[in-house]
Write a protein that holds these residues in place. Structure first.
Motif, PDB file in Angstrom:
ATOM      1  N   ALA A 176       0.825  -1.217   0.000  1.00 56.87           N
ATOM      2  CA  ALA A 176       0.000   0.000   0.000  1.00 56.87           C
ATOM      3  C   ALA A 176       0.852   1.258   0.000  1.00 56.87           C
ATOM      4  O   ALA A 176       0.465   2.290  -0.563  1.00 56.87           O
ATOM      5  CB  ALA A 176      -0.929  -0.005   1.205  1.00 56.87           C
ATOM      6  N   HIS A 207       0.217   6.908  -0.201  1.00 59.99           N
ATOM      7  CA  HIS A 207      -0.751   5.828  -0.436  1.00 59.99           C
ATOM      8  C   HIS A 207      -0.887   5.585  -1.940  1.00 59.99           C
ATOM      9  O   HIS A 207      -1.783   6.101  -2.608  1.00 59.99           O
ATOM     10  CB  HIS A 207      -2.107   6.214   0.167  1.00 59.99           C
ATOM     11  CG  HIS A 207      -3.113   5.106   0.091  1.00 59.99           C
ATOM     12  ND1 HIS A 207      -4.472   5.339   0.063  1.00 59.99           N
ATOM     13  CD2 HIS A 207      -2.970   3.751   0.039  1.00 59.99           C
ATOM     14  CE1 HIS A 207      -5.112   4.187   0.007  1.00 59.99           C
ATOM     15  NE2 HIS A 207      -4.224   3.215  -0.019  1.00 59.99           N
ATOM     16  N   THR A 210      -2.944  -0.642  -2.829  1.00 59.88           N
ATOM     17  CA  THR A 210      -4.172  -1.027  -2.128  1.00 59.88           C
ATOM     18  C   THR A 210      -3.856  -1.410  -0.685  1.00 59.88           C
ATOM     19  O   THR A 210      -2.968  -2.228  -0.419  1.00 59.88           O
ATOM     20  CB  THR A 210      -4.847  -2.219  -2.832  1.00 59.88           C
ATOM     21  OG1 THR A 210      -5.172  -1.828  -4.175  1.00 59.88           O
ATOM     22  CG2 THR A 210      -6.117  -2.628  -2.104  1.00 59.88           C
ATOM     23  N   ASN A 212      -5.260  -3.075   2.745  1.00 61.01           N
ATOM     24  CA  ASN A 212      -6.286  -3.972   3.277  1.00 61.01           C
ATOM     25  C   ASN A 212      -6.494  -3.684   4.760  1.00 61.01           C
ATOM     26  O   ASN A 212      -5.534  -3.517   5.507  1.00 61.01           O
ATOM     27  CB  ASN A 212      -5.876  -5.433   3.106  1.00 61.01           C
ATOM     28  CG  ASN A 212      -5.694  -5.819   1.649  1.00 61.01           C
ATOM     29  OD1 ASN A 212      -6.369  -5.281   0.778  1.00 61.01           O
ATOM     30  ND2 ASN A 212      -4.785  -6.731   1.374  1.00 61.01           N
ATOM     31  N   LYS A 217     -10.903  -3.102   1.188  1.00 55.99           N
ATOM     32  CA  LYS A 217      -9.746  -2.899   0.329  1.00 55.99           C
ATOM     33  C   LYS A 217      -9.774  -1.442  -0.103  1.00 55.99           C
ATOM     34  O   LYS A 217     -10.672  -1.017  -0.828  1.00 55.99           O
ATOM     35  CB  LYS A 217      -9.798  -3.830  -0.882  1.00 55.99           C
ATOM     36  CG  LYS A 217      -9.544  -5.296  -0.541  1.00 55.99           C
ATOM     37  CD  LYS A 217      -9.459  -6.134  -1.796  1.00 55.99           C
ATOM     38  CE  LYS A 217      -9.162  -7.592  -1.474  1.00 55.99           C
ATOM     39  NZ  LYS A 217      -7.844  -7.766  -0.851  1.00 55.99           N
ATOM     40  N   PRO A 219      -8.438   1.441  -2.200  1.00 53.69           N
ATOM     41  CA  PRO A 219      -7.633   1.710  -3.397  1.00 53.69           C
ATOM     42  C   PRO A 219      -6.721   2.914  -3.183  1.00 53.69           C
ATOM     43  O   PRO A 219      -6.955   3.740  -2.291  1.00 53.69           O
ATOM     44  CB  PRO A 219      -8.685   1.986  -4.476  1.00 53.69           C
ATOM     45  CG  PRO A 219      -9.887   2.458  -3.722  1.00 53.69           C
ATOM     46  CD  PRO A 219      -9.871   1.710  -2.426  1.00 53.69           C
TER      47      PRO A 219
END
Length: 318
Positions: A176, A207, A210, A212, A217, A219
């Motif tokens: 991520a 960022h 993705t 979690n 999730k 994006p």
């Protein structure tokens, strides 16, 4: 002499600005109403919380217990008696008790750790702490973690080894935030608990992948996350394995864009996914705090505008 003293005494009396009294009474009445509303709200919240706690206790007694409540946080396993630095001449200046107050104020960290009976030296522990940071806190190299490992953050935890590794690995933090700067610094052994390494973090994350979290999730948003300065620590057993990790403790809620929240809670807030429960949101004062820290002193401030001190009175006379 009596007349002079009487005049001096009257000069020291505060001067009341009668023109400001109506405004003061109006504003004070509004603040008083706000204080009463806050106190009532606080009482109602306390009653609801007590009712909920009692209900949960009864349900737990009849079998609705939570397995996480059974995991007791580790207590310190190693202790050390500190040695103190002699106060400098500059600090001693003005002391009236021969510096006794200062004699036990500043710990001599190097001397204290040198006499520790813990088998691993500070440099070894700091190296192990950095290795844990480099392996996602041991998640990619689980042999660094003791079997009785516990993860304890301000809200989350204790989590045992298996649960922590599973949870943290599922976040895919490295994916991520591939361009992350964890910015760990200040690694230092605790002179009172010589098997513990403390350090800080002021991360800067982008960022771009993705993230979690639970069943969500998230994006990429492209947002830059600047976390609040946080304190973390690792405790090591005598075999050199980490048996406890603490962290996420904010030391300046005004810094960064994570709302003063530590750990992943702050990251989620910064990317626009603030969690729905109070522990996952930026701090908000309680009704009682609003009443006694903000409103009551404000009434005092308003009154100061009505009643001037003796210095102010003297200045006006001159």
């Amino acid at each position: 002499i009596d007349v002079a003293n009487s005049r001096a005494s009257r000069a020291d009396l505060p001067m009341v600005n009668f023109l400001r009294i109506p405004g003061f009474l109006y504003q004070a009445s509004l603040h008083s109403f706000a204080i009463a509303a806050c106190i009532v709200a606080g009482i109602l919240i306390s009653i609801i919380q007590w009712t909920l706690d009692s209900t949960l206790a009864v349900l737990s007694y009849f079998g609705a217990s939570v397995y996480r409540d059974l995991l007791v946080p580790h207590s310190p396993r190693e202790e050390n008696t500190p040695e103190y630095c002699a106060p400098s001449k500059a600090l001693m200046k003005g002391e009236t008790d021969d510096g006794k107050r200062l004699m036990c104020m500043f710990i001599d960290e190097k001397t204290s750790l040198a006499k520790s009976k813990f088998p691993l030296k500070p440099d070894e522990l700091v190296t192990k702490a950095k290795e844990l940071c480099a392996t996602e806190f041991g998640c990619t190299k689980t042999e660094l973690l003791a079997e009785d490992f516990q993860f304890i953050f301000p809200v989350v935890g204790p989590l045992d080894k298996a649960e922590f590794v599973k949870a943290f690995s599922s976040f895919k933090v490295a994916d991520a935030f591939p361009d992350s700067q964890s910015n760990f610094f200040g690694f230092q052994c605790d002179p009172l608990e010589p098997n513990r390494v403390w350090f800080m973090s002021r991360a800067r994350l982008v960022h771009s992948g993705t993230l979690n979290f639970g069943g969500m999730k998230l994006p990429p948003t492209g947002k830059v996350v600047t976390t609040t300065p946080q304190v973390l620590s690792f405790r090591f057993d005598r075999k050199g394995k980490c048996y406890a990790m603490t962290g996420g403790y904010s030391v300046d809620r005004t810094a960064g864009n994570s709302g003063g929240l530590g750990g992943l809670f702050g990251v989620l807030h910064a990317v626009g996914k603030t969690l729905p429960f109070p522990e996952g949101r930026p701090w908000k004062p309680s009704p009682e705090w609003e009443a006694f820290y903000r409103r009551v002193p404000q009434i005092g401030k308003l009154w100061e505008g009505v009643v001037g001190g003796s210095e102010c009175s003297s200045a006006k006379r001159h």
